[in-house]
Design an enzyme around this catalytic site. Structure first.
Site, PDB file in Angstrom:
ATOM      1  N   THR A 185      84.976  -3.542  61.607  1.00 28.27           N
ATOM      2  CA  THR A 185      85.602  -2.218  61.672  1.00 28.27           C
ATOM      3  C   THR A 185      85.544  -1.565  60.306  1.00 28.27           C
ATOM      4  O   THR A 185      85.845  -2.200  59.303  1.00 28.27           O
ATOM      5  CB  THR A 185      87.077  -2.351  62.098  1.00 28.27           C
ATOM      6  OG1 THR A 185      87.102  -2.781  63.446  1.00 28.27           O
ATOM      7  CG2 THR A 185      87.826  -1.034  61.965  1.00 28.27           C
ATOM      8  N   ARG A 213      92.225  -1.935  76.724  1.00 23.53           N
ATOM      9  CA  ARG A 213      92.866  -2.314  75.463  1.00 23.53           C
ATOM     10  C   ARG A 213      92.517  -1.314  74.345  1.00 23.53           C
ATOM     11  O   ARG A 213      91.372  -0.922  74.166  1.00 23.53           O
ATOM     12  CB  ARG A 213      92.419  -3.724  75.064  1.00 23.53           C
ATOM     13  CG  ARG A 213      93.097  -4.272  73.811  1.00 23.53           C
ATOM     14  CD  ARG A 213      92.261  -4.057  72.569  1.00 23.53           C
ATOM     15  NE  ARG A 213      92.819  -4.736  71.398  1.00 23.53           N
ATOM     16  CZ  ARG A 213      92.403  -4.554  70.164  1.00 23.53           C
ATOM     17  NH1 ARG A 213      91.417  -3.726  69.920  1.00 23.53           N
ATOM     18  NH2 ARG A 213      92.957  -5.195  69.170  1.00 23.53           N
ATOM     19  N   VAL A 214      93.536  -0.931  73.594  1.00 25.82           N
ATOM     20  CA  VAL A 214      93.353  -0.075  72.425  1.00 25.82           C
ATOM     21  C   VAL A 214      93.947  -0.818  71.230  1.00 25.82           C
ATOM     22  O   VAL A 214      95.017  -1.426  71.351  1.00 25.82           O
ATOM     23  CB  VAL A 214      94.062   1.288  72.625  1.00 25.82           C
ATOM     24  CG1 VAL A 214      94.095   2.093  71.332  1.00 25.82           C
ATOM     25  CG2 VAL A 214      93.372   2.087  73.729  1.00 25.82           C
ATOM     26  N   GLY A 237      91.008  -6.128  61.206  1.00 25.41           N
ATOM     27  CA  GLY A 237      91.428  -7.437  61.692  1.00 25.41           C
ATOM     28  C   GLY A 237      92.131  -7.309  63.032  1.00 25.41           C
ATOM     29  O   GLY A 237      91.860  -6.392  63.800  1.00 25.41           O
ATOM     30  N   MET A 238      93.011  -8.219  63.292  1.00 28.18           N
ATOM     31  CA  MET A 238      93.713  -8.287  64.576  1.00 28.18           C
ATOM     32  C   MET A 238      94.631  -7.074  64.764  1.00 28.18           C
ATOM     33  O   MET A 238      95.723  -6.998  64.192  1.00 28.18           O
ATOM     34  CB  MET A 238      94.525  -9.578  64.621  1.00 28.18           C
ATOM     35  CG  MET A 238      95.417  -9.674  65.823  1.00 28.18           C
ATOM     36  SD  MET A 238      94.486 -10.043  67.286  1.00 28.18           S
ATOM     37  CE  MET A 238      95.016 -11.709  67.542  1.00 28.18           C
ATOM     38  N   GLY A 239      94.154  -6.125  65.577  1.00 23.96           N
ATOM     39  CA  GLY A 239      94.869  -4.867  65.740  1.00 23.96           C
ATOM     40  C   GLY A 239      96.298  -5.037  66.221  1.00 23.96           C
ATOM     41  O   GLY A 239      97.198  -4.291  65.803  1.00 23.96           O
TER      42      GLY A 239
END
Ligand code: SD4
Length: 325
Positions: A185, A213-214, A237-239
């Site tokens: 990202t 999923r957002v 990273g992990m949203g």
């Protein structure tokens, strides 16, 4: 003439005039050296092609907003980058759905979530910011808006990403955990010649995520936040973990309270560690910039770095991390 070029050219000609006196020429050169931190472009990960483009635009006098949009578009177009834009990995049902947002120095913001078939979601987010009374458009509505604005539909599922998805389907292991080796990202912050800051963030999110999923990347305050009086921050990273702590907003507020960008990023990561017992299973990383143009970053796992373009120089900068190996 654009300021930096003027400074360089003045320094060269001054040095030339005073060739007869080494001492004078050295002093004159020192006096004219550009020590300003502006303009500067930084981005998550080693996306130097993106920061180089944005940085060159800034040095030619572009606004932070134009530079940051064009900068992240480099990765949206990069087919090898499988978590941003065209060529991004699909969800578990084979849909490529993109999330992006942008913020301008005046505090305005635009965002799109679950956008299909448009290769440059950041530009649609900018249109949402500039052409609508809203901040965020989702899914079908976002797509209709993009088409009305002249964006062309495109199949974003490349042969490679389709093949990889089909291979994944054979095992169908859905773990809502990011492989820490596979983050792409792009979040970017730019400060222009005037000292104004803009930011953008764009992604296809977690590979093989659940349909619908957002993540954090299009959420103002989570994947991106800035206050032009203080500075800005971007996350990757992990949203889910970033959203739960509203990480980028937190970092900007910590800078407002006097922390430098590095300290603020570290504090945000420490909160995520406290909040998530399973923090070893995922990566969260932030990059922040304050109004002085100082940069800081921090992450959970070793291996994160940020790209920077400043004063004609492009660098990749390893980030400090909570876990050292
Ligand atoms: C997300 N934060 O959708 C994004 C993923 C990411 O590199 O950063 N990938 O959760």
């Amino acid at each position: 003439m654009q300021r930096r070029k003027f400074i360089e050219r003045s320094a060269i000609s001054l040095a030339g005039i005073s060739l007869g006196s080494g001492l004078i020429s050295t002093n004159l050169f020192a006096m004219t050296k550009n020590t300003s931190t502006k303009p500067v472009a930084v981005a998550t990960w080693n996306f130097q092609n993106a920061t180089k483009l944005a940085g060159a635009m800034l040095e030619d006098g572009a606004s932070a907003l134009d530079a940051v949009e064009k900068g992240v578009m480099v990765e949206e177009s990069n087919l090898k980058n499988t978590t941003v834009g065209d060529g991004g990995a699909p969800d578990r049902d084979g849909n490529v759905t993109l999330d992006a947002c942008i913020m301008s120095p005046d505090g305005n913001a635009g965002s799109v979530v679950y956008l299909k078939e448009i290769a440059h979601p950041v530009s649609v987010a900018r249109k949402v910011m500039e052409e609508t009374p809203h901040v965020m458009l989702a899914g079908e509505g976002a797509l209709q808006f993009a088409i009305q604005q002249g964006f062309k539909r495109k199949n974003l599922l490349t042969e490679e990403s389709e093949k990889a998805w089909k291979e994944w389907l054979e095992h169908k292991q859905y773990k809502p955990i990011i492989n820490i080796e596979n983050h792409d990202t792009i979040g970017m912050l730019c400060m222009d010649e005037n000292g104004d800051i803009a930011g953008a963030c764009t992604t296809s999110g977690l590979s093989y995520k659940m349909n619908g999923r957002v993540g954090d990347s299009p959420i103002i305050g989570a994947g991106l936040f800035l206050d032009n009086e203080i500075g800005g921050a971007v996350g990757t990273g992990m949203g889910e973990a970033i959203m739960k702590s509203v990480g980028s907003f937190l970092i900007v507020e910590l800078m407002r309270q006097g922390k430098n960008p590095q300290e603020a990023c570290k504090e945000a990561v420490l909160r995520t560690i406290k909040q998530n017992a399973n923090f070893r299973d995922f990566q969260v990383a932030y990059v922040a910039m304050n109004k002085k143009g100082e940069i800081g970053s921090y992450c959970i796992h070793k291996g994160f770095s940020y790209a920077k373009f400043h004063n004609g120089e492009s660098t990749n900068n390893p980030s400090d991390s909570y876990l050292k190996d």
